[in-house]
Design a protein around this motif. Structure first.
Motif, PDB file in Angstrom:
ATOM      1  N   VAL A 173       3.250   2.533  -1.107  1.00 15.66           N
ATOM      2  CA  VAL A 173       4.423   2.796  -2.226  1.00 15.66           C
ATOM      3  C   VAL A 173       4.259   1.722  -3.190  1.00 15.66           C
ATOM      4  CG1 VAL A 173       7.041   2.652  -2.748  1.00 15.66           C
ATOM      5  CG2 VAL A 173       6.250   3.822  -0.498  1.00 15.66           C
ATOM      6  N   CYS A 174       4.218   1.935  -4.273  1.00 17.51           N
ATOM      7  CA  CYS A 174       3.880   0.970  -5.418  1.00 17.51           C
ATOM      8  C   CYS A 174       5.292   0.022  -5.422  1.00 17.51           C
ATOM      9  CB  CYS A 174       3.586   1.420  -6.767  1.00 17.51           C
ATOM     10  SG  CYS A 174       3.271   0.336  -8.118  1.00 17.51           S
ATOM     11  N   ALA A 175       4.805  -1.434  -5.481  1.00 21.11           N
ATOM     12  CA  ALA A 175       6.001  -2.238  -5.250  1.00 21.11           C
ATOM     13  C   ALA A 175       6.758  -2.430  -6.749  1.00 21.11           C
ATOM     14  CB  ALA A 175       5.421  -3.576  -5.205  1.00 21.11           C
ATOM     15  N   GLU A 176       6.141  -2.006  -7.868  1.00 20.72           N
ATOM     16  CA  GLU A 176       6.769  -1.865  -9.164  1.00 20.72           C
ATOM     17  C   GLU A 176       7.707  -0.710  -9.609  1.00 20.72           C
ATOM     18  OE1 GLU A 176       5.112  -2.355 -13.285  1.00 20.72           O
ATOM     19  OE2 GLU A 176       5.299  -4.145 -12.516  1.00 20.72           O
ATOM     20  N   CYS A 177       6.719   0.383  -9.488  1.00 21.91           N
ATOM     21  CA  CYS A 177       7.290   1.686  -9.916  1.00 21.91           C
ATOM     22  C   CYS A 177       7.837   2.815  -8.873  1.00 21.91           C
ATOM     23  CB  CYS A 177       6.298   2.444 -11.055  1.00 21.91           C
ATOM     24  SG  CYS A 177       4.714   3.090 -10.119  1.00 21.91           S
ATOM     25  N   GLY A 178       7.489   2.657  -7.536  1.00 16.15           N
ATOM     26  CA  GLY A 178       8.064   3.240  -6.555  1.00 16.15           C
ATOM     27  C   GLY A 178       7.140   4.555  -6.372  1.00 16.15           C
TER      28      GLY A 178
END
Length: 194
Positions: A173-178
């Motif tokens: 899961v991308c830490a910035e955009c989800g």
């Protein structure tokens, strides 16, 4: 009426198709037969050869030549002074400069190519892939791969937004955009928007 901007020093040949909102900056040349989408930016000293296809929202930084045989899909980024080739075995004494000689190169939607990278013809750079500055790409790059070095090797995976992904049990899961991703062997696919 032109719906794009070309700096007074730029040359846009008759027969070139340039999309609405595109900006062609200083000393650039767009050849007849080239097709450029909407809202693109061609920096200073960019050359676009005949029959080149460039999608929407593409950013080509200064000193880049996009030669015949190259296809840039939507939202591709080409860093300053990066290089495309289009003939695998060039020789001055044995010219190979016809469309039949050119090896196609495709850069898929959302991919980024860093400054001073070289892309050897005949490869495909996958969707949202990230090529590091100075890399030499001589084989296909998978979607979402981050590659660097000479020759370019995969160092990891990146999100559509550009941040590095950390996989656990084949999921990330991308830490910035989800955005969510799944890895299967040497391929990554997006499973959910953020």
């Amino acid at each position: 009426m032109e719906t794009y901007y070309a700096h007074p020093t730029a040359i846009v040949d008759e027969g070139a198709r340039v999309g609405e909102g595109t900006r062609v900056w200083h000393f650039s040349h767009v050849s007849a037969g080239a097709e450029i989408g909407e809202r693109c930016s061609l920096g200073q000293n960019v050359y676009v050869a005949p029959n080149v296809s460039i999608g929407r929202g593409v950013k080509i930084q200064n000193n880049v030549s996009v030669y015949e045989g190259v296809v840039l899909e939507d939202y591709v980024f080409c860093g300053p002074s990066m290089v495309f080739t289009n003939v695998r075995t060039p020789r001055s004494a044995f010219p190979r400069n016809t469309s039949a000689d050119y090896r196609p190169t495709v850069v898929k939607r959302g991919a980024s190519i860093g400054a001073n990278a070289t892309v050897v013809c005949g490869v495909t750079i996958g969707e949202s892939a990230f090529v590091a500055a100075g890399a030499v790409v001589n084989r296909d790059v998978p979607a979402y791969a981050m590659v660097a070095g000479v020759p370019a090797r995969r160092l990891g995976w990146v999100c559509e937004c550009g941040l590095t992904l950390a996989f656990r049990d084949r999921k990330a899961v991308c830490a910035e955009c989800g955005r969510k991703y799944e890895r299967n062997q040497e391929t990554v696919s997006k499973t959910e928007e953020g």
